[in-house]
Scaffold this motif. Structure first.
Motif, PDB file in Angstrom:
ATOM      1  N   GLY A 220     -21.946  45.800  -4.659  1.00 19.17           N
ATOM      2  CA  GLY A 220     -20.529  44.957  -4.552  1.00 19.17           C
ATOM      3  C   GLY A 220     -19.280  45.491  -4.052  1.00 19.17           C
ATOM      4  N   GLN A 221     -18.497  46.055  -4.936  1.00 14.32           N
ATOM      5  CA  GLN A 221     -17.225  46.831  -4.396  1.00 14.32           C
ATOM      6  C   GLN A 221     -17.496  47.865  -3.667  1.00 14.32           C
ATOM      7  OE1 GLN A 221     -14.412  44.831  -4.765  1.00 14.32           O
ATOM      8  NE2 GLN A 221     -13.534  46.439  -3.593  1.00 14.32           N
ATOM      9  N   LEU A 222     -18.593  48.744  -4.003  1.00 15.90           N
ATOM     10  CA  LEU A 222     -18.923  49.889  -3.223  1.00 15.90           C
ATOM     11  C   LEU A 222     -19.138  49.543  -1.720  1.00 15.90           C
ATOM     12  CD1 LEU A 222     -19.761  52.816  -2.632  1.00 15.90           C
ATOM     13  CD2 LEU A 222     -22.263  52.155  -3.331  1.00 15.90           C
TER      14      LEU A 222
ATOM     15  N   ALA B 249     -17.902  46.721  -0.175  1.00 12.46           N
ATOM     16  CA  ALA B 249     -16.655  46.299   0.346  1.00 12.46           C
ATOM     17  C   ALA B 249     -16.000  47.361   0.883  1.00 12.46           C
ATOM     18  CB  ALA B 249     -16.142  45.264  -0.542  1.00 12.46           C
ATOM     19  N   ASP B 250     -15.894  48.341  -0.107  1.00 17.35           N
ATOM     20  CA  ASP B 250     -14.636  49.515   0.085  1.00 17.35           C
ATOM     21  C   ASP B 250     -15.441  50.399   1.498  1.00 17.35           C
ATOM     22  OD1 ASP B 250     -13.132  48.718  -1.768  1.00 17.35           O
ATOM     23  OD2 ASP B 250     -13.962  50.056  -3.354  1.00 17.35           O
ATOM     24  N   ARG B 251     -16.511  50.697   1.360  1.00 18.29           N
ATOM     25  CA  ARG B 251     -17.258  51.878   2.366  1.00 18.29           C
ATOM     26  C   ARG B 251     -17.457  51.353   3.410  1.00 18.29           C
ATOM     27  NH1 ARG B 251     -21.284  56.290   0.339  1.00 18.29           N
ATOM     28  NH2 ARG B 251     -21.562  57.254   2.783  1.00 18.29           N
TER      29      ARG B 251
ATOM     30  N   PRO C  10     -16.825  47.844   5.291  1.00 17.09           N
ATOM     31  CA  PRO C  10     -16.011  46.620   5.159  1.00 17.09           C
ATOM     32  C   PRO C  10     -16.363  45.553   6.364  1.00 17.09           C
ATOM     33  CG  PRO C  10     -14.382  48.251   6.026  1.00 17.09           C
ATOM     34  CD  PRO C  10     -15.743  48.890   5.614  1.00 17.09           C
TER      35      PRO C  10
END
Length: 177
Positions: free
Chosen positions: A105-107, A109-111, A113
């Motif tokens: 998920g967020q990993l 999105a952050d790494r 995009p």
């Protein structure tokens, strides 16, 4: 005398283990590849955020399938390259498959995009047994390129060299035009 007997038993055990191991490795090595280059895209159900779908080649061009695991350092390095060089794939549909219970998920999105936002990149989950039986491996990363006719034109198990990967996708596209 008892020591001689033990040595014979030990020697017999070592020879038996060697023969069994050699037989197993030989059988594995001679087993036919379940998905050789030239094979059609296997029917495989995948689970995306929108629900269950079939893995399918888009009419517009090649399909790239990458099987990964979120703890695989080679997968993460490949995703770094993929995120940076996504335009080099010419809009090929990329399906990122994992057998894990959830998608990164967020990993992600952050790494990566671009891999999250690109309309031609899909993240999906797949049953490990189904993937292994159709594609022949559960090693990660495993990379497959199918042309618009759904024929496997290139594959690589392990992190591929970026240039070879891009060339395979571009060649699959040029053959279809």
């Amino acid at each position: 005398m008892a020591i001689d007997h033990r040595r014979r038993i030990l020697a017999f055990g070592v020879v038996a283990a060697f023969l069994v191991g050699t037989g197993w490795f030989t059988a594995r090595a001679l087993r036919p590849d379940p998905l050789p280059v030239g094979s059609p895209l296997p029917a495989l159900l995948i689970r995306t955020g929108a629900g269950t779908d079939s893995l399918a080649v888009p009419a517009a061009g090649p399909l790239v399938v990458i099987f990964f695991h979120s703890e695989c350092v080679y997968c993460l390095a490949e995703f770094d390259e993929l995120d940076a060089g996504l335009d080099e794939l010419g809009g090929a549909v990329v399906v990122l498959l994992t057998a894990e219970d959830s998608l990164p998920g967020q990993l992600a999105a952050d790494r990566w995009p671009r891999l999250i936002e690109a309309p031609h990149v899909r993240w999906a989950r797949v049953d490990a047994n189904a993937f292994g039986s159709h594609f022949g491996t559960l090693l990660t990363p495993a990379n497959y390129v199918f042309n618009a006719r759904g024929t496997l034109v290139w594959k690589s198990v392990g992190k591929p060299r970026w240039g070879r990967f891009v060339a395979a996708v571009q060649e699959a596209r040029s053959r279809d035009e």
